[in-house]
Write a protein that holds these residues in place. Structure first.
Motif, short mmCIF file in Angstrom:
data_model
loop_
_atom_site.label_atom_id
_atom_site.label_comp_id
_atom_site.label_asym_id
_atom_site.label_seq_id
_atom_site.Cartn_x
_atom_site.Cartn_y
_atom_site.Cartn_z
N THR A 66 0.83 -1.21 0.00
CA THR A 66 0.00 0.00 0.00
C THR A 66 0.86 1.26 0.00
O THR A 66 0.61 2.19 -0.78
CB THR A 66 -0.92 0.00 1.23
OG1 THR A 66 -1.73 -1.20 1.22
CG2 THR A 66 -1.81 1.22 1.22
N VAL A 67 1.87 1.28 0.85
CA VAL A 67 2.74 2.46 0.93
C VAL A 67 3.46 2.69 -0.40
O VAL A 67 3.55 3.82 -0.90
CB VAL A 67 3.75 2.30 2.08
CG1 VAL A 67 4.79 3.41 2.03
CG2 VAL A 67 3.03 2.30 3.42
N THR A 68 3.98 1.62 -0.99
CA THR A 68 4.67 1.74 -2.27
C THR A 68 3.74 2.22 -3.36
O THR A 68 4.10 3.08 -4.18
CB THR A 68 5.27 0.38 -2.67
OG1 THR A 68 6.09 -0.12 -1.62
CG2 THR A 68 6.11 0.51 -3.92
N LEU A 108 6.91 -5.86 -4.37
CA LEU A 108 6.07 -6.89 -3.76
C LEU A 108 6.84 -8.20 -3.60
O LEU A 108 6.77 -8.84 -2.54
CB LEU A 108 4.82 -7.11 -4.62
CG LEU A 108 3.84 -8.19 -4.15
CD1 LEU A 108 3.29 -7.85 -2.77
CD2 LEU A 108 2.71 -8.36 -5.15
N LEU A 109 7.58 -8.59 -4.61
CA LEU A 109 8.36 -9.82 -4.53
C LEU A 109 9.44 -9.71 -3.47
O LEU A 109 9.68 -10.65 -2.70
CB LEU A 109 8.96 -10.14 -5.89
CG LEU A 109 9.83 -11.41 -5.96
CD1 LEU A 109 9.01 -12.64 -5.58
CD2 LEU A 109 10.44 -11.57 -7.35
N SER A 110 10.11 -8.56 -3.40
CA SER A 110 11.17 -8.37 -2.41
C SER A 110 10.62 -8.45 -0.99
O SER A 110 11.21 -9.10 -0.12
CB SER A 110 11.86 -7.01 -2.63
OG SER A 110 12.42 -6.94 -3.92
N VAL A 159 7.94 -1.78 -11.19
CA VAL A 159 8.55 -1.43 -9.90
C VAL A 159 7.71 -1.97 -8.75
O VAL A 159 8.24 -2.51 -7.77
CB VAL A 159 8.71 0.10 -9.79
CG1 VAL A 159 9.19 0.49 -8.40
CG2 VAL A 159 9.68 0.60 -10.84
N GLN A 160 6.39 -1.84 -8.87
CA GLN A 160 5.50 -2.35 -7.82
C GLN A 160 5.64 -3.86 -7.69
O GLN A 160 5.66 -4.41 -6.58
CB GLN A 160 4.06 -1.99 -8.15
CG GLN A 160 3.05 -2.37 -7.09
CD GLN A 160 3.04 -1.40 -5.92
OE1 GLN A 160 3.35 -0.22 -6.10
NE2 GLN A 160 2.70 -1.87 -4.75
#
Length: 335
Positions: A21-23, A309-311, A304-305
């Motif tokens: 959410t923040v990202t 998310l994966l990281s 990028v999102q």
């Protein structure tokens, strides 16, 4: 134990949703228009508006967020603009390269850091102690890109004992048939010894560079933990009973010191993920880090999102495993 694991799983899921959410919000509120980067220098307002409507960027922020989370629930991370493919496909095709590099670094860096930390604690204020502390502090203080560039300069340009930083294989070496995506494994299964030698050679410099960063964290934490344990009452009692120093250190002290050392694993994985981005750029490694940088340069929001998310998911899974290991070593943590 099952109740403890369930609590940690729920906490990990909350962490993933919160970071996602923040990202998502930060990408949308930054004063950067990704549509302008996508269209190029020749643009019209009508074309920009049409593309915003096509990508759903003209909708209110809350609607964009709900649409993204609904797609995420279906396993849809959107499409990457700069590759023209689904983000899930891009991440899947690059995951094996980053995983192989990170795995090699962990296999080398973690045991080496623990061994050096134990040696440093046993030889406190001796030459070996100062050498380990100086080495670990140097690799923590120096940026990863500088260490990588120095490694390329020394071992490739000066001595010529390392292959050029051109990716996972030499330019004339055919890629092995993909089974796992890990070139070391696939070339071994295929008995393609030429590809195996090339893949192993290209892994040496980036793997050692990342391993040295991990080694530094584990050496410092192991030393601090071992010094605390070696000064405890049960170690003094064991020495008074005449037990061999090697038995005391490796059978009793190291086992007791492993609890805080295990907790460092989550920090080390975070450092490894950050280091991957820089190291993959220096060595032209076709992994997730390089993909993230290319996506960020082109303002590709979905890519990028997806990387973020994966990281976060990897970080959450690793920390969940660390919590379970800590609970197994020390039952008091469950409560």
């Amino acid at each position: 134990m099952p109740r403890y694991i369930l609590r940690r799983v729920v906490a990990s899921l909350v962490l993933i949703v919160a970071v996602t959410t923040v990202t998502f919000v930060m990408q949308r509120v930054l004063p950067i228009d990704p549509v302008e980067s996508l269209v190029g220098p020749i643009r019209t307002e009508e074309r920009l508006q049409a593309l915003r409507e096509q990508l759903g960027l003209d909708k209110p922020l809350i609607r964009q967020y709900t649409d993204y989370m609904a797609g995420l629930a279906r396993g849809d991370l959107g499409h990457a603009w700069h590759t023209g493919q689904a983000v899930t496909s891009d991440l899947a095709s690059r995951f094996a390269a980053s995983f192989e590099l990170g795995l090699v670094a962990l296999i080398i860096g973690v045991p080496l850091g623990i061994v050096l930390g134990v040696v440093s604690a046993r030889r406190r204020d001796a030459v070996a102690d100062y050498a380990v502390r100086g080495l670990s502090l140097s690799f923590i203080a120096l940026p990863e890109f500088l260490v990588a560039l120095l490694a390329v300069y020394v071992f490739f340009f000066l001595f010529g004992i390392a292959p050029p930083p051109t990716g996972r294989l030499g330019t004339t070496v055919p890629q092995p048939h993909e089974v796992t995506g890990l070139y070391l494994v696939d070339s071994t299964l295929e008995r393609n010894w030429t590809a195996l030698r090339s893949a192993a050679g290209h892994l040496v410099l980036p793997g050692l560079t990342l391993a040295m960063v991990l080694m530094s964290y584990f050496a410092r934490f192991t030393r601090a933990s071992m010094l605390e344990v070696l000064g405890s009452d049960f170690v003094l009692a064991a020495r008074s009973f005449g037990l061999r120093e090697r038995t005391i250190v490796y059978r009793y002290a190291l086992k007791t010191a492993m609890l805080p050392i295990i907790s460092v694993l989550g920090i080390a994985i975070g450092a490894a993920l950050g280091g991957l981005v820089v190291i993959e750029l220096v060595f032209a490694w076709p992994g997730l880090g390089r993909y993230a940088v290319e996506s960020a340069k082109l303002n590709d929001l979905a890519a990028v999102q997806g990387f973020m998310l994966l990281s976060v998911a990897i970080y959450a899974v690793v920390n969940l495993a660390v919590d379970i290991l800590q609970a197994a070593f020390d039952p008091r943590i469950r409560y």
